[in-house]
Structure formats: C-alpha cells, structure tokens
Design an enzyme around this catalytic site. Sequence first.
Site, PDB file in Angstrom:
ATOM      1  N   TYR A  18       0.837  -1.197   0.000  1.00 38.18           N
ATOM      2  CA  TYR A  18       0.000   0.000   0.000  1.00 38.18           C
ATOM      3  C   TYR A  18       0.880   1.258   0.000  1.00 38.18           C
ATOM      4  CZ  TYR A  18      -2.916   3.752   1.814  1.00 38.18           C
ATOM      5  OH  TYR A  18      -3.524   4.962   2.000  1.00 38.18           O
ATOM      6  N   GLU A  40     -11.347   5.851   5.096  1.00 36.59           N
ATOM      7  CA  GLU A  40     -10.896   6.707   6.199  1.00 36.59           C
ATOM      8  C   GLU A  40     -11.990   6.866   7.250  1.00 36.59           C
ATOM      9  OE1 GLU A  40      -7.889   7.557   6.728  1.00 36.59           O
ATOM     10  OE2 GLU A  40      -6.942   7.486   4.761  1.00 36.59           O
ATOM     11  N   TRP A  48      -5.076   1.516  10.373  1.00 39.76           N
ATOM     12  CA  TRP A  48      -5.233   1.501   8.920  1.00 39.76           C
ATOM     13  C   TRP A  48      -5.020   0.090   8.381  1.00 39.76           C
ATOM     14  CZ3 TRP A  48      -7.790   3.911   5.528  1.00 39.76           C
ATOM     15  CH2 TRP A  48      -7.489   3.811   4.171  1.00 39.76           C
TER      16      TRP A  48
END
Length: 187
Positions: A18, A40, A48
């Site tokens: 990522y 988000e 995350w």
Amino acid sequence: MEPHRCGWCLGDKLYEAYHDEEWGVPVRDDATLFEFLVLETFQAGLSWLTILKKRENFRKAFDGFDYKKISTYKQNKIDALLQDAGIIRNKLKIKATVTNAQAFLQLQKEFGSFSAYIWGFVNDKPIKNSFVDYRDAPAKTSLSDTLSKDLKKRGFKFVGSTVVYAHMQATGMVNDHEVNCFRYEEV
C-alpha cells in the site's frame, strides 16, 4: 537490498505494498477519492492495517464504492451491511457513508467534480512536507481543520480534521513520505 520506506509501514507485506503503490500518490479520480473517504471514515478509531485487510470486503459490500448506488441505499441495505462480518459493522459509520455519498453528489454538481472541490484547498498542487521521521508528521493541520469544517457544513459525517488529514495524505494532496523514503521524490 530493500529500498528505504517510511517507518509506519514496515513489517507487513500488505502495508508495504500500500505504501509503495498508493499512499501519497495524487488522486484526481472521483471514484477513488470516494473510496478513500469511505475507508478513512471506517478507519476512525482503528488501525489503517485493519481497514486494508478488509478493503476487498468493503469493496464488495459497498458495491465497488459506487457513490451513486450508495447514495440510494435504503434501510434494508443498511441492515444487511450491519450483518456483514467482513466489514466494520458500525451503524453510525455505515449511515455516514450513505450520507456522504449524497453530499458527494451535491459537491459534484456544484464544482463539476469532487476532485475540483477538494484539490482547490491546495491550489491544485500537492503540499510537500519534509519530515525525517514519520512520527513528526501532524495528525491534523489548520488546512485539514478548514476542509473538515467545510465538509461538515456541506453535510458530510465522520470527517473530523484527523480523518481529513489522513485522506489528504492517502490521496497525495500532502506528501508526508519521510525525506529518505524512496517514494518521497517519486510522488
């Protein structure tokens, strides 16, 4: 030899991929900007990495992050999402996603695209910071405060300043790669 990466992503292949391929790359496509907004939103209060591991489940559950379709979700779809163990089953965040899809469409009508709206806050040019250590990057800024307030005024939910700043980082509005990270100059 491995390239130098930002310290926050080290130790997990999904996180590193990522970081290497997406994080901080300027995004101007409305569909991708909406996807990151959804992710988000669900990340608030979680890691995350947790969200990344569930990303494909989110994509499937939320019709490929199709904001037009999401904007029309009714209670039966919300109830189904609340039963989906593959995603974060938070009622407020699910409802916020529907509300945000509706507000997203309104912004598109007003500005021509969500991209034009959001990138206008940085004069259409990424802000390039110079942090040696990722831990020196702020969680929010006065700019993310301003953008957060404007989004809230326009009906968006779960768009506090910290969520907005994370969105800005993820979509390349802000380059917060460490200066010695191999991606710093690339993005």
